[in-house]
Design a protein around this motif. Structure first.
Motif, PDB file in Angstrom:
ATOM      1  N   LYS A 242      49.330  40.535  48.985  1.00  0.00           N
ATOM      2  CA  LYS A 242      49.676  39.232  49.567  1.00  0.00           C
ATOM      3  C   LYS A 242      48.723  38.129  49.110  1.00  0.00           C
ATOM      4  CE  LYS A 242      52.185  37.010  52.649  1.00  0.00           C
ATOM      5  NZ  LYS A 242      53.556  36.671  52.343  1.00  0.00           N
ATOM      6  N   ASN A 243      47.460  38.477  48.887  1.00  0.00           N
ATOM      7  CA  ASN A 243      46.468  37.479  48.506  1.00  0.00           C
ATOM      8  C   ASN A 243      45.353  38.188  47.753  1.00  0.00           C
ATOM      9  OD1 ASN A 243      44.260  35.587  48.538  1.00  0.00           O
ATOM     10  ND2 ASN A 243      45.154  34.583  50.316  1.00  0.00           N
ATOM     11  N   MET A 244      44.962  37.617  46.634  1.00  0.00           N
ATOM     12  CA  MET A 244      43.835  38.150  45.877  1.00  0.00           C
ATOM     13  C   MET A 244      43.137  36.996  45.189  1.00  0.00           C
ATOM     14  SD  MET A 244      43.726  40.964  42.853  1.00  0.00           S
ATOM     15  CE  MET A 244      42.297  41.075  41.802  1.00  0.00           C
ATOM     16  N   ASP A 245      41.814  37.022  45.241  1.00  0.00           N
ATOM     17  CA  ASP A 245      41.066  36.034  44.487  1.00  0.00           C
ATOM     18  C   ASP A 245      39.701  36.574  44.119  1.00  0.00           C
ATOM     19  OD1 ASP A 245      41.399  33.240  43.464  1.00  0.00           O
ATOM     20  OD2 ASP A 245      39.412  33.102  44.373  1.00  0.00           O
ATOM     21  N   ILE A 246      39.241  36.124  42.986  1.00  0.00           N
ATOM     22  CA  ILE A 246      37.910  36.430  42.460  1.00  0.00           C
ATOM     23  C   ILE A 246      37.213  35.089  42.263  1.00  0.00           C
ATOM     24  CG2 ILE A 246      36.620  37.469  40.545  1.00  0.00           C
ATOM     25  CD1 ILE A 246      38.291  39.538  42.046  1.00  0.00           C
ATOM     26  N   LEU A 247      35.949  35.000  42.659  1.00  0.00           N
ATOM     27  CA  LEU A 247      35.210  33.753  42.444  1.00  0.00           C
ATOM     28  C   LEU A 247      35.288  33.342  40.970  1.00  0.00           C
ATOM     29  CD1 LEU A 247      31.949  34.259  44.560  1.00  0.00           C
ATOM     30  CD2 LEU A 247      33.892  32.765  45.069  1.00  0.00           C
ATOM     31  N   PRO A 248      35.424  32.044  40.706  1.00  0.00           N
ATOM     32  CA  PRO A 248      35.600  31.573  39.319  1.00  0.00           C
ATOM     33  C   PRO A 248      34.549  32.093  38.335  1.00  0.00           C
ATOM     34  CG  PRO A 248      35.999  29.785  40.840  1.00  0.00           C
ATOM     35  CD  PRO A 248      35.504  30.942  41.669  1.00  0.00           C
ATOM     36  N   GLU A 249      33.300  32.183  38.756  1.00  0.00           N
ATOM     37  CA  GLU A 249      32.262  32.632  37.826  1.00  0.00           C
ATOM     38  C   GLU A 249      32.374  34.121  37.488  1.00  0.00           C
ATOM     39  OE1 GLU A 249      30.158  32.215  41.917  1.00  0.00           O
ATOM     40  OE2 GLU A 249      31.765  31.217  40.834  1.00  0.00           O
ATOM     41  N   TYR A 250      33.199  34.852  38.219  1.00  0.00           N
ATOM     42  CA  TYR A 250      33.424  36.276  37.934  1.00  0.00           C
ATOM     43  C   TYR A 250      34.747  36.516  37.207  1.00  0.00           C
ATOM     44  CZ  TYR A 250      29.339  37.685  40.591  1.00  0.00           C
ATOM     45  OH  TYR A 250      28.047  37.872  41.015  1.00  0.00           O
ATOM     46  N   GLN A 251      35.546  35.480  37.067  1.00  0.00           N
ATOM     47  CA  GLN A 251      36.824  35.615  36.364  1.00  0.00           C
ATOM     48  C   GLN A 251      36.589  35.705  34.866  1.00  0.00           C
ATOM     49  OE1 GLN A 251      39.441  32.434  37.649  1.00  0.00           O
ATOM     50  NE2 GLN A 251      39.230  33.013  39.795  1.00  0.00           N
ATOM     51  N   GLY A 252      37.472  36.439  34.200  1.00  0.00           N
ATOM     52  CA  GLY A 252      37.377  36.575  32.752  1.00  0.00           C
ATOM     53  C   GLY A 252      36.365  37.606  32.293  1.00  0.00           C
ATOM     54  N   HIS A 253      35.847  38.396  33.239  1.00  0.00           N
ATOM     55  CA  HIS A 253      34.849  39.417  32.897  1.00  0.00           C
ATOM     56  C   HIS A 253      35.319  40.820  33.257  1.00  0.00           C
ATOM     57  CE1 HIS A 253      31.849  36.340  32.000  1.00  0.00           C
ATOM     58  NE2 HIS A 253      32.232  35.728  33.111  1.00  0.00           N
ATOM     59  N   GLY A 254      36.594  40.978  33.564  1.00  0.00           N
ATOM     60  CA  GLY A 254      37.145  42.289  33.881  1.00  0.00           C
ATOM     61  C   GLY A 254      37.078  42.674  35.344  1.00  0.00           C
ATOM     62  N   VAL A 255      36.517  41.819  36.180  1.00  0.00           N
ATOM     63  CA  VAL A 255      36.392  42.140  37.608  1.00  0.00           C
ATOM     64  C   VAL A 255      37.773  42.234  38.261  1.00  0.00           C
ATOM     65  CG1 VAL A 255      35.475  41.388  39.841  1.00  0.00           C
ATOM     66  CG2 VAL A 255      34.090  41.137  37.769  1.00  0.00           C
ATOM     67  N   GLY A 256      38.637  41.271  38.005  1.00  0.00           N
ATOM     68  CA  GLY A 256      39.979  41.281  38.589  1.00  0.00           C
ATOM     69  C   GLY A 256      40.783  42.494  38.148  1.00  0.00           C
ATOM     70  N   SER A 257      40.711  42.831  36.872  1.00  0.00           N
ATOM     71  CA  SER A 257      41.430  44.005  36.358  1.00  0.00           C
ATOM     72  C   SER A 257      40.916  45.287  36.987  1.00  0.00           C
ATOM     73  CB  SER A 257      41.295  44.075  34.837  1.00  0.00           C
ATOM     74  OG  SER A 257      41.907  42.956  34.245  1.00  0.00           O
ATOM     75  N   ALA A 258      39.593  45.406  37.115  1.00  0.00           N
ATOM     76  CA  ALA A 258      39.013  46.588  37.744  1.00  0.00           C
ATOM     77  C   ALA A 258      39.401  46.658  39.220  1.00  0.00           C
ATOM     78  CB  ALA A 258      37.492  46.579  37.582  1.00  0.00           C
ATOM     79  N   PHE A 259      39.477  45.504  39.875  1.00  0.00           N
ATOM     80  CA  PHE A 259      39.875  45.439  41.287  1.00  0.00           C
ATOM     81  C   PHE A 259      41.315  45.927  41.432  1.00  0.00           C
ATOM     82  CE2 PHE A 259      39.257  42.378  45.186  1.00  0.00           C
ATOM     83  CZ  PHE A 259      39.234  43.467  46.048  1.00  0.00           C
ATOM     84  N   ILE A 260      42.192  45.456  40.571  1.00  0.00           N
ATOM     85  CA  ILE A 260      43.600  45.887  40.600  1.00  0.00           C
ATOM     86  C   ILE A 260      43.682  47.402  40.402  1.00  0.00           C
ATOM     87  CG2 ILE A 260      45.766  45.824  39.263  1.00  0.00           C
ATOM     88  CD1 ILE A 260      45.661  43.440  40.997  1.00  0.00           C
ATOM     89  N   ASP A 261      42.949  47.935  39.427  1.00  0.00           N
ATOM     90  CA  ASP A 261      42.951  49.389  39.197  1.00  0.00           C
ATOM     91  C   ASP A 261      42.492  50.140  40.450  1.00  0.00           C
ATOM     92  OD1 ASP A 261      43.852  48.996  36.607  1.00  0.00           O
ATOM     93  OD2 ASP A 261      41.864  49.256  35.699  1.00  0.00           O
ATOM     94  N   TYR A 262      41.472  49.615  41.109  1.00  0.00           N
ATOM     95  CA  TYR A 262      40.968  50.220  42.347  1.00  0.00           C
ATOM     96  C   TYR A 262      42.068  50.221  43.414  1.00  0.00           C
ATOM     97  CZ  TYR A 262      38.235  50.744  46.642  1.00  0.00           C
ATOM     98  OH  TYR A 262      37.753  51.155  47.861  1.00  0.00           O
ATOM     99  N   LEU A 263      42.761  49.104  43.570  1.00  0.00           N
ATOM    100  CA  LEU A 263      43.833  49.012  44.568  1.00  0.00           C
ATOM    101  C   LEU A 263      44.976  49.969  44.246  1.00  0.00           C
ATOM    102  CD1 LEU A 263      43.877  45.146  45.046  1.00  0.00           C
ATOM    103  CD2 LEU A 263      42.887  46.854  46.598  1.00  0.00           C
TER     104      LEU A 263
END
Length: 154
Positions: free
Chosen positions: A67-88
């Protein structure tokens, strides 16, 4: 950077401290109020600092909705969001067949992110953003419809 980020289920009953980050993912506070206390919340943290959040709600018996997902801008583009999705995906793959996510029709960056993660177009919620208190604008375009994307978890 992604190596130092840890993912975990958020067990605190007070979700209001996550509100600033959740409002980046959904800018309308009235809409956020409708679901902030529902479903499961997960956080991404780096050295004790919350750098990302995800809120998921059961959509149907076999489908969980991101329903909602966000990563702080300074952490975007470093694979954090992709790793988070894999975790979910790993958290929900035993209990659900699909994960659904919706994003604004003009938010091409979000669509590309989710498509890279294996989501595919599955529908449109017409005029979805008309219920928002004020227009949400992405790169000069007011959002109108919500684009739905799904990914099989099995």
């Amino acid at each position: 950077m992604v190596q130092s980020v840890l993912f975990s289920k958020y067990e605190n009953l007070n979700r209001d401290q996550l509100r600033p980050l959740l409002l980046i993912g959904d800018e309308d506070e009235m809409q956020l109020n409708k679901y902030i206390d529902k479903g499961d919340v997960f956080i991404a943290s780096d050295a004790g600092k919350c750098v990302g959040v995800a809120l998921l709600i059961e959509n149907q018996a076999a489908c969980i909705e991101l329903k909602n997902m966000d990563i702080l801008p300074e952490y975007q583009g470093h694979g954090v969001g992709s790793a988070f999705i894999d975790y979910l995906f790993a958290c929900y793959s035993d209990d659900y067949k699909q994960m659904l996510v919706g994003t604004g029709d003009a938010d091409f960056q979000n669509m590309a992110f989710y498509m890279k993660a294996g989501f595919r177009f599955s529908g449109i919620r017409k005029a979805y953003f008309e219920s928002y208190e004020k227009p949400i604008n992405v790169k000069g375009i007011d959002l109108q419809d919500m684009v739905l994307l799904t990914r099989e978890l099995v």
